[in-house]
Design an enzyme around this catalytic site. Sequence first.
Site, PDB file in Angstrom:
ATOM      1  N   LYS A  20       0.846  -1.200   0.000  1.00  0.00           N
ATOM      2  CA  LYS A  20       0.000   0.000   0.000  1.00  0.00           C
ATOM      3  C   LYS A  20       0.873   1.238   0.000  1.00  0.00           C
ATOM      4  CE  LYS A  20       0.919   1.393   4.397  1.00  0.00           C
ATOM      5  NZ  LYS A  20       1.674   2.545   4.772  1.00  0.00           N
ATOM      6  N   GLY A  47       7.709   1.233   5.030  1.00  0.00           N
ATOM      7  CA  GLY A  47       6.500   2.059   5.053  1.00  0.00           C
ATOM      8  C   GLY A  47       5.498   1.659   3.993  1.00  0.00           C
ATOM      9  N   GLY A  71       4.643  -6.412   6.029  1.00  0.00           N
ATOM     10  CA  GLY A  71       4.256  -7.388   7.046  1.00  0.00           C
ATOM     11  C   GLY A  71       2.736  -7.498   7.130  1.00  0.00           C
ATOM     12  N   SER A  72       2.071  -6.359   7.117  1.00  0.00           N
ATOM     13  CA  SER A  72       0.603  -6.352   7.179  1.00  0.00           C
ATOM     14  C   SER A  72       0.020  -7.075   5.971  1.00  0.00           C
ATOM     15  CB  SER A  72       0.080  -4.913   7.192  1.00  0.00           C
ATOM     16  OG  SER A  72       0.634  -4.210   8.269  1.00  0.00           O
ATOM     17  N   ALA A  73       0.653  -6.911   4.817  1.00  0.00           N
ATOM     18  CA  ALA A  73       0.187  -7.587   3.600  1.00  0.00           C
ATOM     19  C   ALA A  73       0.256  -9.099   3.793  1.00  0.00           C
ATOM     20  CB  ALA A  73       1.043  -7.164   2.403  1.00  0.00           C
ATOM     21  N   ALA A  75      10.320  -3.031   6.105  1.00  0.00           N
ATOM     22  CA  ALA A  75      10.491  -1.834   6.946  1.00  0.00           C
ATOM     23  C   ALA A  75      10.594  -0.583   6.076  1.00  0.00           C
ATOM     24  CB  ALA A  75      11.714  -1.972   7.870  1.00  0.00           C
ATOM     25  N   ASP A 128      -3.058  -1.559   9.196  1.00  0.00           N
ATOM     26  CA  ASP A 128      -3.104  -1.588   7.723  1.00  0.00           C
ATOM     27  C   ASP A 128      -3.694  -2.880   7.174  1.00  0.00           C
ATOM     28  OD1 ASP A 128      -1.722   0.828   7.695  1.00  0.00           O
ATOM     29  OD2 ASP A 128       0.233  -0.141   7.489  1.00  0.00           O
TER      30      ASP A 128
HETATM   31  P1  ATP Z   1       4.160  -0.284   7.944  1.00  0.00           P
HETATM   32  O1  ATP Z   1       4.131   0.425   6.635  1.00  0.00           O
HETATM   33  O2  ATP Z   1       2.940  -1.156   8.188  1.00  0.00           O
HETATM   34  O3  ATP Z   1       4.541   0.565   9.108  1.00  0.00           O
HETATM   35  P2  ATP Z   1       6.647  -1.370   7.099  1.00  0.00           P
HETATM   36  O4  ATP Z   1       6.327  -1.637   5.674  1.00  0.00           O
HETATM   37  O5  ATP Z   1       7.428  -0.160   7.419  1.00  0.00           O
HETATM   38  O6  ATP Z   1       5.304  -1.392   7.911  1.00  0.00           O
HETATM   39  P3  ATP Z   1       7.263  -4.138   7.457  1.00  0.00           P
HETATM   40  O7  ATP Z   1       7.904  -4.536   6.182  1.00  0.00           O
HETATM   41  O8  ATP Z   1       5.866  -4.549   7.692  1.00  0.00           O
HETATM   42  O9  ATP Z   1       7.425  -2.583   7.688  1.00  0.00           O
HETATM   43  O10 ATP Z   1       8.219  -4.681   8.600  1.00  0.00           O
HETATM   44  C1  ATP Z   1       8.315  -4.142   9.887  1.00  0.00           C
HETATM   45  C2  ATP Z   1       8.977  -5.189  10.790  1.00  0.00           C
HETATM   46  O11 ATP Z   1       8.037  -6.242  11.011  1.00  0.00           O
HETATM   47  C3  ATP Z   1      10.178  -5.869  10.153  1.00  0.00           C
HETATM   48  O12 ATP Z   1      11.366  -5.212  10.485  1.00  0.00           O
HETATM   49  C4  ATP Z   1      10.126  -7.283  10.710  1.00  0.00           C
HETATM   50  O13 ATP Z   1      10.976  -7.418  11.820  1.00  0.00           O
HETATM   51  C5  ATP Z   1       8.702  -7.482  11.207  1.00  0.00           C
HETATM   52  N1  ATP Z   1       7.929  -8.521  10.478  1.00  0.00           N
HETATM   53  C6  ATP Z   1       7.154  -9.479  11.022  1.00  0.00           C
HETATM   54  N2  ATP Z   1       6.576 -10.235  10.100  1.00  0.00           N
HETATM   55  C7  ATP Z   1       6.965  -9.774   8.903  1.00  0.00           C
HETATM   56  C8  ATP Z   1       6.684 -10.155   7.577  1.00  0.00           C
HETATM   57  N3  ATP Z   1       5.884 -11.191   7.264  1.00  0.00           N
HETATM   58  N4  ATP Z   1       7.245  -9.419   6.589  1.00  0.00           N
HETATM   59  C9  ATP Z   1       8.038  -8.359   6.894  1.00  0.00           C
HETATM   60  N5  ATP Z   1       8.353  -7.985   8.145  1.00  0.00           N
HETATM   61  C10 ATP Z   1       7.822  -8.667   9.149  1.00  0.00           C
END
Ligand code: ATP
Length: 304
Positions: A11, A107, A111-113, A105, A145
């Site tokens: 997203k 943004g 992970g939410s996906a 990580a 999310d």
């Molecule tokens: P958001 O935009 O929701 O704040 P993000 O995209 O910045 O999230 P993610 O890729 O979701 O960040 O990852 C955040 C942290 O979640 C990672 O550093 C990791 O340690 C943890 N994590 C747990 N499960 C997962 C997964 N399936 N995929 C990615 N990261 C995961």
Amino acid sequence: MSRVTVRVPAKVNLSLGVGRARADGYHSLATVYQAVDLHDEVRATDRDDDEVTVTVHAEIDLPEGTAVPVGDDNIAVRAAKLLREHLGRPDLGADLSIRKVIPVAGGMAGGSADAAAALVGCNELWGGGLSRLELEPLAAELGSDVPFLLHGGNAIGGGRGETISPILARGSYHWVFATAGEGLSTAAVYAEFDRLNPHGVLEPEVPDALLNALRAGDAHALGRSLSNDLTDAALSLRPELADTLKVGLEAGALGALISGSGPTTLFLAASEQHGLDLAMALASTGTAADVIQSRGPVTGARLI
Ligand code: ATP
């Protein structure tokens, strides 16, 4: 042995309004989500016992200092366990396998996906029979999310982002994403936001100009109305992101923005060719770890 595969998008937040921290530490959000054509895949295979395992195959370089957990901390595992609890079937098990394409990580809610995909996949695998609407409360429990990623498209997110209202919108948009070599913790960006905004509004709103641009399918107007209240906090922690934004704007992006809590930056292009020009400009300056072209909106988590 049964097996299902779910494709789930990343997203972007076209606007991200953030209220000042409430007494319980949460921030009210008023955001406009768009699901974009950058997909993880989660495959779920049934097991004879009650174990839930996960393996991760990363198709991308992970930022320094980040890792995708391969145990119970993986949010896809938490999603599967929450679903079986809800179904009253603690005896169910699955092997999850994640093909990771969404920056970690960054943004972009990778992970939410995966959590949304695990809910949809395990519901199918285990014959849960829950509708998307019935999966929504479980999604909201897993993260703000996650409900949006069940639906995809364009939607307003209220509450902490988990209350979704679809938007009638026109048009398909060309995006360029620039990823950073180092991840940025969402919690750290919110802590910096709190430090910088002790007296902000409690209940932010979605800008009308943005909704009008989406209704009209007007990419130029959309570019002008992109906004993110976390920008100052993310730039305070990562001043170099300002250079990346500047490069994209100087190369003619219709709009430039930090994605969610960053550090991924996103740029709106007028066409696919313009997107390619922008991508080349961004790649040649070396300010980004990787540059990715994408389109939105796309649909949410789907069985393939
Ligand atoms: P958001 O935009 O929701 O704040 P993000 O995209 O910045 O999230 P993610 O890729 O979701 O960040 O990852 C955040 C942290 O979640 C990672 O550093 C990791 O340690 C943890 N994590 C747990 N499960 C997962 C997964 N399936 N995929 C990615 N990261 C995961």
